[in-house]
Write an enzyme that holds these catalytic residues in place. Structure first.
Site, PDB file in Angstrom:
ATOM      1  N   CYS A  37       0.812  -1.058  -0.080  1.00 34.52           N
ATOM      2  CA  CYS A  37      -0.229   0.190   0.110  1.00 34.52           C
ATOM      3  C   CYS A  37       0.893   1.244   0.038  1.00 34.52           C
ATOM      4  O   CYS A  37       0.642   2.227  -0.749  1.00 34.52           O
ATOM      5  CB  CYS A  37      -0.907   0.063   1.199  1.00 34.52           C
ATOM      6  SG  CYS A  37      -2.168   1.335   1.126  1.00 34.52           S
ATOM      7  N   CYS A  89      -0.666   8.201   7.167  1.00 34.41           N
ATOM      8  CA  CYS A  89      -2.123   8.132   6.749  1.00 34.41           C
ATOM      9  C   CYS A  89      -3.138   7.569   7.925  1.00 34.41           C
ATOM     10  O   CYS A  89      -2.472   6.870   8.857  1.00 34.41           O
ATOM     11  CB  CYS A  89      -2.163   6.915   5.642  1.00 34.41           C
ATOM     12  SG  CYS A  89      -1.512   7.553   4.118  1.00 34.41           S
ATOM     13  N   CYS A 146      -3.337   3.879   9.372  1.00 28.89           N
ATOM     14  CA  CYS A 146      -1.953   3.303   9.892  1.00 28.89           C
ATOM     15  C   CYS A 146      -1.412   4.240  10.795  1.00 28.89           C
ATOM     16  O   CYS A 146      -0.244   3.893  11.221  1.00 28.89           O
ATOM     17  CB  CYS A 146      -1.066   3.003   8.741  1.00 28.89           C
ATOM     18  SG  CYS A 146      -1.675   2.113   7.616  1.00 28.89           S
ATOM     19  N   CYS A 159       7.827   3.829   5.883  1.00 29.86           N
ATOM     20  CA  CYS A 159       6.935   3.555   4.553  1.00 29.86           C
ATOM     21  C   CYS A 159       7.751   3.167   3.305  1.00 29.86           C
ATOM     22  O   CYS A 159       6.899   2.658   2.368  1.00 29.86           O
ATOM     23  CB  CYS A 159       6.189   4.885   4.125  1.00 29.86           C
ATOM     24  SG  CYS A 159       7.325   6.217   3.636  1.00 29.86           S
TER      25      CYS A 159
END
Length: 234
Positions: free
Chosen positions: A119, A202, A205, A228
């Site tokens: 993602c 985000c 998360c 990330c």
């Protein structure tokens, strides 16, 4: 300007890493602006806007990249909008190739829960790679004090994933340095910082951090994931 080839940029990065190792953040940004002009961009997560503010004062009109993943908190998007209105920068709102709905259709809903690395790659890393294509240098707000994985962050390096120069002008700044700059310049802050979110990503998360936890404990909690992928070498 014509962007130097990767080999030249690597030589420039190696020399600057030595010459600017102990330089103030303003000097590092001024060097980058003078050297690369529009080939320089600043990446901003809109957690705080210290780096953006600093760059806007040293390199007015600098381009600022914001990765609009489709999953941000409303407060983060509001912070981005304030920066675009109030700072002398050119904001580049970068979106992934797929909307969240399109990604859900291909990979299934809530990919962030099942495969957060994929993602992040789809919604952050790949879009940033594309946004930086053809640039000469990018600046990030990484600081050594943020986590053990960032403890050796150099102020200038060669980003061999993207074949350009990577700057971390705030690398040596402590939390107290950041707080002092925020107070002195009334820097725009994401409201979530005062609501138990010392590290903001985000929404799906990111959770609040509990008393005594590491500042980044709220990111991908329970997964073992700590970054990330944006800052992972190629």
């Amino acid at each position: 300007m014509t962007v130097p080839v990767a080999e030249d940029l690597q030589r420039i990065a190696e020399q600057a890493a030595v010459e600017l190792a102990d330089a103030p953040a303003q000097e590092i940004l001024r060097w980058a602006g003078d050297t690369f002009g529009d080939g320089l961009v600043v990446a901003a997560s809109m957690q705080d806007t210290v780096l953006v503010h600093l760059a806007s004062q040293v390199v007015p009109g600098v381009q600022v990249v914001f990765l609009d993943t489709g999953y941000h908190f409303p407060e983060t998007l509001a912070t981005r909008d304030r920066v675009a209105r109030e700072y002398p920068v050119r904001l580049l709102d970068i979106t992934p190739r797929q909307t969240v709905a399109e990604q859900d259709a291909q990979y299934g809903p809530k990919l962030h829960d099942r495969d957060p690395d994929l993602c992040c790659a789809l919604r952050k890393t790949h879009p940033l790679d594309e946004a930086l294509d053809g640039r000469a240098a990018w600046a990030t707000g990484l600081r050594r004090a943020e986590s053990a994985s960032r403890a050796n962050t150099p102020v200038v390096s060669f980003d061999d994933r993207r074949d350009l120069i990577k700057l971390a002008p705030l690398a040596a700044w402590t939390d107290d340095d950041v707080d002092a700059y925020v107070r002195e310049h009334d820097v725009i802050l994401n409201p979530l910082l005062s609501q138990g979110y010392p590290s903001i990503g985000c929404a799906p998360c990111t959770r609040r951090v509990l008393a005594g936890e590491d500042a980044r404990a709220g990111r991908w909690a329970g997964t073992g994931k700590t970054e990330c992928g944006i800052h992972t070498a190629g």
